[in-house]
Write a protein that holds these residues in place. Structure first.
Motif: not given
Ligand code: ZN
Length: 80
Positions: A24-26, A54-56, A58-63
């Motif tokens: 997850d983001c955390g 992989d998370h990056l 899929r997740c715009r915030d984290c990217r």
């Molecule tokens: Zn994220």
């Protein structure tokens, strides 16, 4: 009634694979410092830290967080 062993195996595999494939983001945020350092060092981040990578994807915030951090570190390096 008996549980079908193959069905049980499929279930276990499905549960384990979703767990193994996702953070997850955390968790992503915790890995981000290290991830950026790896990227700057020219490592293959999809190989070294596949879950974060992989998370990056899929997740715009984290990217966005990642790109900001990357730019900041690159700026530090070039002004040195
Ligand atoms: Zn994220």
């Amino acid at each position: 009634m008996k549980l079908e062993p193959t069905l049980l195996k499929q279930l276990v595999r499905a549960v384990m694979s979703t767990r193994a494939d996702e953070i997850d983001c955390g968790e992503c945020f915790e890995q981000l410092d290290c991830f950026v350092e790896m990227a700057l060092a020219g490592k293959d981040v999809s190989e070294v830290m596949p879950l974060t990578h992989d998370h990056l994807q899929r997740c715009r915030d984290c990217r966005e967080e990642f790109e900001a951090l990357l730019k900041a570190l690159q700026a530090l390096e070039t002004t040195d």
